[in-house]
Motif scaffolding. Sequence first.
Motif, PDB file in Angstrom:
ATOM      1  N   ASP A  54       0.848  -1.185   0.000  1.00  0.00           N
ATOM      2  CA  ASP A  54       0.000   0.000   0.000  1.00  0.00           C
ATOM      3  C   ASP A  54       0.896   1.253   0.000  1.00  0.00           C
ATOM      4  O   ASP A  54       2.105   1.159   0.245  1.00  0.00           O
ATOM      5  CB  ASP A  54      -0.871  -0.047   1.263  1.00  0.00           C
ATOM      6  N   LEU A  55       0.288   2.404  -0.265  1.00  0.00           N
ATOM      7  CA  LEU A  55       1.043   3.654  -0.262  1.00  0.00           C
ATOM      8  C   LEU A  55       0.784   4.493   0.992  1.00  0.00           C
ATOM      9  O   LEU A  55       1.591   4.516   1.904  1.00  0.00           O
ATOM     10  CB  LEU A  55       0.714   4.482  -1.520  1.00  0.00           C
ATOM     11  N   ASP A  56      -0.360   5.157   1.060  1.00  0.00           N
ATOM     12  CA  ASP A  56      -0.614   6.116   2.138  1.00  0.00           C
ATOM     13  C   ASP A  56      -0.560   5.465   3.512  1.00  0.00           C
ATOM     14  O   ASP A  56      -1.227   4.461   3.774  1.00  0.00           O
ATOM     15  CB  ASP A  56      -1.977   6.776   1.937  1.00  0.00           C
ATOM     16  N   GLU A  57       0.257   6.070   4.376  1.00  0.00           N
ATOM     17  CA  GLU A  57       0.455   5.620   5.760  1.00  0.00           C
ATOM     18  C   GLU A  57       1.102   4.241   5.863  1.00  0.00           C
ATOM     19  O   GLU A  57       1.118   3.641   6.932  1.00  0.00           O
ATOM     20  CB  GLU A  57      -0.867   5.653   6.543  1.00  0.00           C
ATOM     21  N   GLY A 114      -5.580   2.853  -2.980  1.00  0.00           N
ATOM     22  CA  GLY A 114      -6.941   3.309  -3.232  1.00  0.00           C
ATOM     23  C   GLY A 114      -6.989   4.569  -4.069  1.00  0.00           C
ATOM     24  O   GLY A 114      -8.039   4.933  -4.586  1.00  0.00           O
ATOM     25  N   ARG A 115      -5.867   5.228  -4.238  1.00  0.00           N
ATOM     26  CA  ARG A 115      -5.823   6.459  -5.034  1.00  0.00           C
ATOM     27  C   ARG A 115      -6.145   6.190  -6.505  1.00  0.00           C
ATOM     28  O   ARG A 115      -5.924   5.096  -7.010  1.00  0.00           O
ATOM     29  CB  ARG A 115      -4.424   7.080  -4.977  1.00  0.00           C
ATOM     30  N   TYR A 116      -6.601   7.225  -7.187  1.00  0.00           N
ATOM     31  CA  TYR A 116      -6.688   7.126  -8.645  1.00  0.00           C
ATOM     32  C   TYR A 116      -5.277   7.318  -9.216  1.00  0.00           C
ATOM     33  O   TYR A 116      -4.409   7.947  -8.592  1.00  0.00           O
ATOM     34  CB  TYR A 116      -7.693   8.119  -9.221  1.00  0.00           C
ATOM     35  N   TYR A 117      -5.040   6.776 -10.409  1.00  0.00           N
ATOM     36  CA  TYR A 117      -3.674   6.637 -10.903  1.00  0.00           C
ATOM     37  C   TYR A 117      -2.927   7.974 -10.990  1.00  0.00           C
ATOM     38  O   TYR A 117      -1.770   8.073 -10.566  1.00  0.00           O
ATOM     39  CB  TYR A 117      -3.678   5.958 -12.270  1.00  0.00           C
ATOM     40  N   ASP A 118      -3.576   9.012 -11.507  1.00  0.00           N
ATOM     41  CA  ASP A 118      -2.874  10.279 -11.734  1.00  0.00           C
ATOM     42  C   ASP A 118      -2.554  11.026 -10.449  1.00  0.00           C
ATOM     43  O   ASP A 118      -1.835  12.031 -10.484  1.00  0.00           O
ATOM     44  CB  ASP A 118      -3.693  11.177 -12.659  1.00  0.00           C
ATOM     45  N   SER A 145      -7.069   2.555  -7.565  1.00  0.00           N
ATOM     46  CA  SER A 145      -8.516   2.392  -7.341  1.00  0.00           C
ATOM     47  C   SER A 145      -8.835   1.074  -6.636  1.00  0.00           C
ATOM     48  O   SER A 145      -9.742   0.339  -7.015  1.00  0.00           O
ATOM     49  CB  SER A 145      -9.283   2.495  -8.666  1.00  0.00           C
ATOM     50  N   ASN A 146      -8.063   0.771  -5.597  1.00  0.00           N
ATOM     51  CA  ASN A 146      -8.266  -0.429  -4.776  1.00  0.00           C
ATOM     52  C   ASN A 146      -8.211  -1.729  -5.573  1.00  0.00           C
ATOM     53  O   ASN A 146      -8.911  -2.694  -5.259  1.00  0.00           O
ATOM     54  CB  ASN A 146      -9.588  -0.337  -4.007  1.00  0.00           C
ATOM     55  N   GLY A 147      -7.366  -1.751  -6.599  1.00  0.00           N
ATOM     56  CA  GLY A 147      -7.181  -2.983  -7.368  1.00  0.00           C
ATOM     57  C   GLY A 147      -7.983  -3.046  -8.643  1.00  0.00           C
ATOM     58  O   GLY A 147      -7.857  -4.007  -9.407  1.00  0.00           O
ATOM     59  N   ALA A 148      -8.816  -2.041  -8.915  1.00  0.00           N
ATOM     60  CA  ALA A 148      -9.661  -2.073 -10.108  1.00  0.00           C
ATOM     61  C   ALA A 148      -8.889  -1.764 -11.387  1.00  0.00           C
ATOM     62  O   ALA A 148      -9.366  -2.048 -12.487  1.00  0.00           O
ATOM     63  CB  ALA A 148     -10.820  -1.090  -9.958  1.00  0.00           C
ATOM     64  N   VAL A 182     -16.402   2.350  -3.016  1.00  0.00           N
ATOM     65  CA  VAL A 182     -17.208   1.299  -3.638  1.00  0.00           C
ATOM     66  C   VAL A 182     -16.586   0.932  -4.981  1.00  0.00           C
ATOM     67  O   VAL A 182     -16.362   1.803  -5.832  1.00  0.00           O
ATOM     68  CB  VAL A 182     -18.670   1.750  -3.842  1.00  0.00           C
ATOM     69  N   ILE A 183     -16.304  -0.352  -5.166  1.00  0.00           N
ATOM     70  CA  ILE A 183     -15.734  -0.856  -6.414  1.00  0.00           C
ATOM     71  C   ILE A 183     -16.498  -2.098  -6.842  1.00  0.00           C
ATOM     72  O   ILE A 183     -17.394  -2.579  -6.146  1.00  0.00           O
ATOM     73  CB  ILE A 183     -14.220  -1.171  -6.264  1.00  0.00           C
ATOM     74  N   ASN A 184     -16.153  -2.639  -7.996  1.00  0.00           N
ATOM     75  CA  ASN A 184     -16.757  -3.868  -8.491  1.00  0.00           C
ATOM     76  C   ASN A 184     -16.612  -4.980  -7.452  1.00  0.00           C
ATOM     77  O   ASN A 184     -15.569  -5.101  -6.808  1.00  0.00           O
ATOM     78  CB  ASN A 184     -16.071  -4.267  -9.807  1.00  0.00           C
ATOM     79  N   LYS A 185     -17.651  -5.790  -7.290  1.00  0.00           N
ATOM     80  CA  LYS A 185     -17.648  -6.813  -6.240  1.00  0.00           C
ATOM     81  C   LYS A 185     -16.554  -7.859  -6.432  1.00  0.00           C
ATOM     82  O   LYS A 185     -16.186  -8.553  -5.478  1.00  0.00           O
ATOM     83  CB  LYS A 185     -19.009  -7.504  -6.164  1.00  0.00           C
ATOM     84  N   ASP A 186     -16.043  -7.992  -7.639  1.00  0.00           N
ATOM     85  CA  ASP A 186     -15.021  -8.998  -7.916  1.00  0.00           C
ATOM     86  C   ASP A 186     -13.607  -8.437  -7.830  1.00  0.00           C
ATOM     87  O   ASP A 186     -12.645  -9.091  -8.257  1.00  0.00           O
ATOM     88  CB  ASP A 186     -15.246  -9.612  -9.303  1.00  0.00           C
ATOM     89  N   VAL A 187     -13.472  -7.240  -7.290  1.00  0.00           N
ATOM     90  CA  VAL A 187     -12.178  -6.545  -7.256  1.00  0.00           C
ATOM     91  C   VAL A 187     -11.780  -6.243  -5.813  1.00  0.00           C
ATOM     92  O   VAL A 187     -12.617  -5.975  -4.967  1.00  0.00           O
ATOM     93  CB  VAL A 187     -12.263  -5.222  -8.047  1.00  0.00           C
ATOM     94  N   SER A 188     -10.480  -6.319  -5.553  1.00  0.00           N
ATOM     95  CA  SER A 188      -9.912  -5.880  -4.274  1.00  0.00           C
ATOM     96  C   SER A 188      -8.411  -5.740  -4.475  1.00  0.00           C
ATOM     97  O   SER A 188      -7.869  -6.107  -5.530  1.00  0.00           O
ATOM     98  CB  SER A 188     -10.200  -6.886  -3.153  1.00  0.00           C
ATOM     99  N   LYS A 189      -7.726  -5.269  -3.470  1.00  0.00           N
ATOM    100  CA  LYS A 189      -6.269  -5.288  -3.530  1.00  0.00           C
ATOM    101  C   LYS A 189      -5.767  -6.730  -3.556  1.00  0.00           C
ATOM    102  O   LYS A 189      -4.695  -7.010  -4.086  1.00  0.00           O
ATOM    103  CB  LYS A 189      -5.688  -4.524  -2.349  1.00  0.00           C
TER     104      LYS A 189
END
Length: 273
Positions: A10-13, A45-49, A67-70, A193-200
């Motif tokens: 992970d990045l933040d913290e 969880g950040r957006y790429y840019d 985006s949390n693995g999306a 909130v992301i797609n149910k089939d997605v995670s880190k």
Amino acid sequence: MTKIKLVISDLDETILKHGDLVSPKDQETVERLLDQGIEVAWVTGRYYDSIPIYFTRNERINYVSSSNGALIHNVKTNKIIYEKNLNYTDVLAIIEKVNEKASYLFIENSQAVYTDERLFTNEILEDNYFFESLKKQAQLKDNLYRFVKENKINTLKVEAAFHDLDFRDDIYRELSELNQFKISATHISNIDVINKDVSKGTALLYLKNLLGLKTEEIMAIGDNDNDVAMIEAAGIGVAMANGSPLVKEAADFITDSIEHDGFSAAVRKVIQL
């Protein structure tokens, strides 16, 4: 012990403090890992840019997931190699549920981030590096619901935060119980909130298969609830001392805090550098 071939973090913290700072010790640890031919990948969880260029422009780092693995980028080729969106009808349903109470709301896809005026009037965010960056990069829309509906915008992630923490807890529970989405949080007042089939965790498994690795060859480090799936999917899962109770419970061990270079302490405990 099986040799670790991938460190995913992970990045933040976890390695990134105060918005955009990586300590000299953690930078040295990353370089030592790369010197030994160990892959280092980032998942956030950040957006790429919004990811600092330290993580996206190191010529020896190949993969960054946002985006949390999306979304997963091969940063060397600047190509998206994995993308999993929420359908726009689901995005509309989420916005409808949170819109009235949200203190801010934004949505992400692979092209841009979209928000409304609440992000700019929320005084709580004034000193936050991430949100100052977001304000500069996001596309401002008068009405997010109408924008998504009219343009059929599929979305990587919806994020909302609330001053009313009881409502936040209720909506977190309500959306979770629908089993239509993956719900997580990066702090006590927000929901992602992301797609149910997605995670880190799914991002980790994608890279595992791409690189032909075994579970025991992967080490993951994180600090928050959205890191739990990644921690559980790794051969060695590590929680930061500043981490949430859930991520600490899921981890194989707890390292030092972000302020004491916990990323480096974890890596050096497992890998001889």
